[in-house]
Design an enzyme around this catalytic site. Structure first.
Site, short mmCIF file in Angstrom:
data_model
loop_
_atom_site.label_atom_id
_atom_site.label_comp_id
_atom_site.label_asym_id
_atom_site.label_seq_id
_atom_site.Cartn_x
_atom_site.Cartn_y
_atom_site.Cartn_z
N ASP A 159 0.84 -1.20 0.00
CA ASP A 159 0.00 0.00 0.00
C ASP A 159 0.88 1.26 0.00
O ASP A 159 2.10 1.17 0.18
CB ASP A 159 -0.92 -0.05 1.24
CG ASP A 159 -2.25 0.64 0.99
OD1 ASP A 159 -2.32 1.52 0.12
OD2 ASP A 159 -3.23 0.29 1.68
N PRO A 193 0.36 3.98 -8.62
CA PRO A 193 -0.33 5.04 -9.38
C PRO A 193 -1.50 5.68 -8.63
O PRO A 193 -1.71 6.90 -8.75
CB PRO A 193 -0.81 4.35 -10.65
CG PRO A 193 -0.63 2.89 -10.44
CD PRO A 193 0.35 2.70 -9.34
N LEU A 194 -2.23 4.92 -7.83
CA LEU A 194 -3.35 5.49 -7.08
C LEU A 194 -2.90 6.68 -6.24
O LEU A 194 -3.57 7.71 -6.20
CB LEU A 194 -3.97 4.39 -6.18
CG LEU A 194 -4.87 4.83 -5.03
CD1 LEU A 194 -6.07 5.62 -5.52
CD2 LEU A 194 -5.35 3.62 -4.24
N TYR A 195 -1.75 6.54 -5.60
CA TYR A 195 -1.27 7.61 -4.72
C TYR A 195 -0.55 8.73 -5.49
O TYR A 195 -0.27 9.77 -4.92
CB TYR A 195 -0.37 7.02 -3.62
CG TYR A 195 -1.17 6.22 -2.62
CD1 TYR A 195 -1.77 6.83 -1.54
CD2 TYR A 195 -1.37 4.84 -2.79
CE1 TYR A 195 -2.53 6.11 -0.63
CE2 TYR A 195 -2.12 4.11 -1.88
CZ TYR A 195 -2.71 4.74 -0.80
OH TYR A 195 -3.46 4.03 0.10
N ASP A 219 -10.73 2.81 -3.57
CA ASP A 219 -11.12 1.50 -3.04
C ASP A 219 -12.55 1.14 -3.46
O ASP A 219 -13.44 1.99 -3.43
CB ASP A 219 -11.11 1.52 -1.50
CG ASP A 219 -9.71 1.67 -0.94
OD1 ASP A 219 -8.75 1.78 -1.72
OD2 ASP A 219 -9.59 1.68 0.30
C1 GLA Z 1 -6.07 1.31 1.38
C2 GLA Z 1 -6.12 0.33 0.23
C3 GLA Z 1 -7.18 -0.73 0.52
C4 GLA Z 1 -6.87 -1.44 1.83
C5 GLA Z 1 -6.75 -0.43 2.94
C6 GLA Z 1 -6.24 -1.06 4.22
O1 GLA Z 1 -7.24 2.07 1.47
O2 GLA Z 1 -6.40 0.98 -0.97
O3 GLA Z 1 -7.25 -1.66 -0.54
O4 GLA Z 1 -5.68 -2.17 1.67
O5 GLA Z 1 -5.85 0.63 2.61
O6 GLA Z 1 -6.06 -0.13 5.24
#
Ligand code: GLA
Length: 431
Positions: A159, A193-195, A219
């Protein structure tokens, strides 16, 4: 317009040549089970022993995966998400499992999962702490990679919380190297990439070289609006993200929430169909100990899984939109094509869609074989370019088809002019 198309095509060609992470893994999208969406950070084992994050949960899930046909259907990885560690590292600086919830320790749990012929996944974070506040790996990449290898971990979800975004790339690349250095085959699942998206467009060439799959967007929640927002984001960024996908590296639209509470059966079919078209890793997040037979049948549908796992490894795209229908198409091996017709109108009943308005229908020149996979398996037999066949698609549901061209040299037929006004069904606009 033409120059934009040309530039996009060119960038696609450039990225297509990019190498995947060279660990020999994820040659088709990874399939398994991951706890997060369904079980989240439930650490209350006294009050809720059946659903808390504990070794029991994964052992029971592994048992069911073998007994109930999930393993045979292809779901192989049993994956832990956040909230497994003790709040402190041990005296040697190693992560340790919470001793109350994982009394046997991670090695023993991993051995158990392996004894069932399944693979074992774990979760950590590139930054100072995990998203739920457990110890992060920053400053400990080599130690943690080695700990995971010693435990027999087969997949790491890494993550991106609590990390300076300018250091994300370096962090993800260093963990990739640390995993490689252990000599153990560990699928590397990133959220890089999400972050990065909130700050700039991520470098997908570097991401593909570093990770086996990567989350791009928010998510998933157990709701149709969440699934739709993921699908919409994917469609609106497809020119950037699709060229990065292929054997060894995949865009990850997050978990399948099929079998939970928030999606109607039609919406569950839509998620399954679109995740297959998007060549998405298939991580179910549900309670396999208690799942309704229809959801189980859908998740184990071998025709849909076959599309998802197609060896050509090309991610599909949204190819046309109109009249609240979205058409998604994925090229498959042997010149076949998968098509999903999604009805986004959430009022009224089933609506009709003329099959010959699918952009890829051109491969039916002169003939093709059509199989309907969803909503139920049906051989739609041999069709022609002029076919008058009409599909009926439920609100927020999807009809999923495969089309196999019959002509040996169908490629010599030019792309049809879909905007031609003489065309009989101007139902959709080709993208
Ligand atoms: C982030 C991730 C999720 C999950 C949570 C756990 O939000 O994107 O998929 O792993 O953290 O805290």
């Amino acid at each position: 317009m033409c120059s934009v198309v040309f530039l996009l095509a060119l960038s696609g060609v450039m990225l297509h040549g990019a190498a995947a992470l060279d660990n020999g893994l994820a040659l088709t999208p990874t399939m398994g089970w991951l706890h997060w969406e369904r079980f989240m950070c439930n650490v209350d084992c006294a009050g809720d022993p059946d659903n808390c994050i504990s070794e029991r949960l994964y052992m029971q899930m592994a048992d069911v995966m073998v007994k109930e046909g999930w393993k045979d259907a292809g779901y192989q990885y049993v994956c832990i998400d956040d909230c497994w560690p003790a709040p402190q590292r041990d005296a040697q600086g190693r992560l340790q499992a919470d001793p109350k919830r994982f009394p046997g320790g991670m090695k023993k749990l991993s051995d158990y999962v392996h004894s069932k012929g399944l693979k074992f996944g774990i979760y950590a974070d590139v930054g100072k702490s995990t998203c739920a506040g457990y110890p992060g790996s920053l400053g400990f990449y080599e130690t943690d990679a080695q700990t995971f290898a010693d435990w027999g971990v087969d997949l790491l979800k890494f993550d991106g919380c609590f990390m300076d975004w300018t250091l994300l790339g370096e962090g993800y690349m260093n963990m990739s190297k640390a995993l490689n250095k252990t000599g153990r085959s560990i699928v590397y699942s990133c959220e890089w990439p999400l972050y990065e998206w909130p700050f700039h467009q991520p470098n997908y060439t570097a991401i593909r070289e570093t990770c086996n799959h990567w989350r791009n967007y928010a998510d998933v929640y157990d709701s149709w609006s969440s699934v739709k927002s993921i699908v919409d984001w994917t469609a609106s960024h497809q020119n950037i993200i699709i060229p990065a996908a292929g054997p060894g590296g995949w865009n990850d639209p997050d978990m399948l929430v099929i079998g939970n509470f928030g999606l109607s059966h039609d919406q569950q079919e839509s998620q399954m169909a679109l995740w297959a078209i998007m060549a998405a890793p298939l991580f179910m997040s549900n309670d396999l100990r208690d799942i309704c037979p229809r959801s189980k049948e859908l998740l184990q549908n071998r025709h849909i899984i076959e599309i998802n796992q197609d060896p050509l490894g090309k991610q599909g795209s949204c190819t046309a939109k109109g009249n609240s229908f979205h058409i998604w198409e994925r090229p498959l091996s042997n010149n076949r094509q998968a098509v999903a017709v999604l009805n986004l109108q959430e009022i009224g009943g089933p609506r009709q869609f003329a099959i010959n308005t699918i952009p890829g229908w051109r491969i039916c020149n002169p003939k093709c074989e059509v199989i309907q996979i969803l909503p139920r398996y049906k051989d739609l037999s041999v069709q022609t370019l002029q076919s008058q066949l009409v599909l009926s698609v439920n609100p927020s549901g999807t009809t999923l088809l495969t089309i196999t061209p019959i002509s040996k040299d169908h490629t010599r037929f030019p792309r049809l002019q879909w905007n031609n006004t003489s065309f009989r069904h101007p139902q959709v606009t080709v993208l």
